[in-house]
Design a protein around this motif. Structure first.
Motif, short mmCIF file in Angstrom:
data_model
loop_
_atom_site.label_atom_id
_atom_site.label_comp_id
_atom_site.label_asym_id
_atom_site.label_seq_id
_atom_site.Cartn_x
_atom_site.Cartn_y
_atom_site.Cartn_z
N ASP A 17 43.36 30.92 42.16
CA ASP A 17 43.14 31.37 43.54
C ASP A 17 44.19 32.38 43.97
OD1 ASP A 17 40.94 29.70 43.67
OD2 ASP A 17 41.98 28.12 44.80
N PHE A 18 45.45 32.13 43.62
CA PHE A 18 46.52 33.07 43.95
C PHE A 18 46.28 34.42 43.25
CE2 PHE A 18 49.53 29.42 44.98
CZ PHE A 18 49.60 29.71 46.33
N PHE A 19 45.87 34.39 41.98
CA PHE A 19 45.61 35.64 41.26
C PHE A 19 44.45 36.42 41.90
CE2 PHE A 19 47.74 33.83 37.33
CZ PHE A 19 48.79 34.75 37.33
N LYS A 20 43.40 35.72 42.30
CA LYS A 20 42.27 36.39 42.96
C LYS A 20 42.70 37.04 44.27
CE LYS A 20 38.73 33.41 41.01
NZ LYS A 20 37.82 32.29 41.27
N ASN A 21 43.48 36.31 45.06
CA ASN A 21 43.98 36.87 46.31
C ASN A 21 44.92 38.05 46.06
OD1 ASN A 21 42.55 35.15 48.02
ND2 ASN A 21 44.16 33.61 47.99
N ALA A 22 45.73 37.95 45.03
CA ALA A 22 46.65 39.04 44.69
C ALA A 22 45.87 40.29 44.32
CB ALA A 22 47.56 38.62 43.53
N SER A 23 44.80 40.13 43.58
CA SER A 23 43.96 41.27 43.22
C SER A 23 43.34 41.91 44.46
CB SER A 23 42.87 40.81 42.26
OG SER A 23 42.02 41.88 41.93
N PHE A 24 42.85 41.07 45.36
CA PHE A 24 42.25 41.58 46.60
C PHE A 24 43.26 42.41 47.39
CE2 PHE A 24 41.69 41.04 51.18
CZ PHE A 24 40.45 41.65 51.34
N ALA A 26 46.01 43.79 46.36
CA ALA A 26 46.43 44.98 45.62
C ALA A 26 45.44 46.11 45.84
CB ALA A 26 46.56 44.66 44.13
N HIS A 27 44.15 45.77 45.82
CA HIS A 27 43.13 46.78 46.07
C HIS A 27 43.17 47.28 47.52
CE1 HIS A 27 41.17 46.73 42.21
NE2 HIS A 27 41.13 45.40 42.23
N GLN A 28 43.64 46.46 48.43
CA GLN A 28 43.79 46.86 49.83
C GLN A 28 45.05 47.71 50.04
OE1 GLN A 28 41.47 46.24 52.28
NE2 GLN A 28 40.28 45.45 50.56
N GLY A 29 45.93 47.73 49.05
CA GLY A 29 47.14 48.53 49.14
C GLY A 29 48.38 47.76 49.55
N ASP A 30 48.26 46.46 49.76
CA ASP A 30 49.41 45.65 50.15
C ASP A 30 50.06 45.08 48.89
OD1 ASP A 30 51.31 44.03 51.31
OD2 ASP A 30 49.92 43.12 52.75
N LEU A 31 50.86 45.92 48.24
CA LEU A 31 51.45 45.54 46.96
C LEU A 31 52.53 44.48 47.10
CD1 LEU A 31 51.60 49.01 45.19
CD2 LEU A 31 49.81 47.27 45.11
N GLN A 32 53.23 44.47 48.21
CA GLN A 32 54.29 43.48 48.39
C GLN A 32 53.68 42.08 48.50
OE1 GLN A 32 57.00 44.38 51.53
NE2 GLN A 32 58.52 42.91 50.78
N LEU A 33 52.62 41.93 49.27
CA LEU A 33 51.95 40.64 49.39
C LEU A 33 51.33 40.25 48.05
CD1 LEU A 33 51.04 38.22 51.03
CD2 LEU A 33 49.08 39.58 51.81
N SER A 34 50.74 41.22 47.39
CA SER A 34 50.13 40.97 46.09
C SER A 34 51.17 40.46 45.08
CB SER A 34 49.48 42.25 45.56
OG SER A 34 48.92 42.04 44.29
N ALA A 35 52.33 41.08 45.07
CA ALA A 35 53.40 40.67 44.15
C ALA A 35 53.86 39.24 44.45
CB ALA A 35 54.58 41.63 44.24
N GLY A 36 53.96 38.91 45.72
CA GLY A 36 54.35 37.55 46.10
C GLY A 36 53.33 36.52 45.64
N LEU A 37 52.05 36.87 45.77
CA LEU A 37 51.00 35.95 45.32
C LEU A 37 51.01 35.79 43.81
CD1 LEU A 37 48.17 37.12 47.73
CD2 LEU A 37 49.32 34.90 47.75
N ILE A 38 51.31 36.85 43.09
CA ILE A 38 51.40 36.76 41.63
C ILE A 38 52.53 35.82 41.23
CG2 ILE A 38 52.01 38.06 39.53
CD1 ILE A 38 50.41 40.42 40.78
N LEU A 39 53.66 35.92 41.91
CA LEU A 39 54.77 35.01 41.62
C LEU A 39 54.40 33.56 41.89
CD1 LEU A 39 57.81 37.05 42.96
CD2 LEU A 39 57.16 36.65 40.58
N LYS A 40 53.66 33.32 42.97
CA LYS A 40 53.21 31.96 43.27
C LYS A 40 52.25 31.47 42.20
CE LYS A 40 53.78 32.07 48.27
NZ LYS A 40 53.12 31.90 49.57
N ALA A 41 51.37 32.35 41.73
CA ALA A 41 50.42 31.98 40.68
C ALA A 41 51.15 31.63 39.38
CB ALA A 41 49.42 33.11 40.44
#
Length: 62
Positions: A17-24, A26-41
């Motif tokens: 779920d974290f990886f899916k949200n991170a991908s979403f 990242a596509h929206q352009g919020d790389l900082q939030l995406s990176a945080g979600l990847i770390l949680k995953a």
């Protein structure tokens, strides 16, 4: 299914779920939030690997 497998699957599902949200995001352009979600995953994946009995091996030299 035993409790260890259930717990492991729960960690892996949460990681997915974290990886899916991170991908979403990242596509929206919020790389900082995406990176945080990847770390949680990755943390959830690490936890899944550590589920179960822990064995400590002691080597005694003579």
């Amino acid at each position: 299914m035993n409790a260890i497998k259930v717990k492991k699957l729960a960690f892996l599902k949460e990681a997915s779920d974290f990886f899916k949200n991170a991908s979403f995001y990242a596509h929206q352009g919020d790389l900082q939030l995406s990176a945080g979600l990847i770390l949680k995953a990755l943390d959830q994946e690490r936890r899944a690997l550590r589920v179960g009995p822990q064995v400590l091996h002691l080597i005694k030299t003579k």
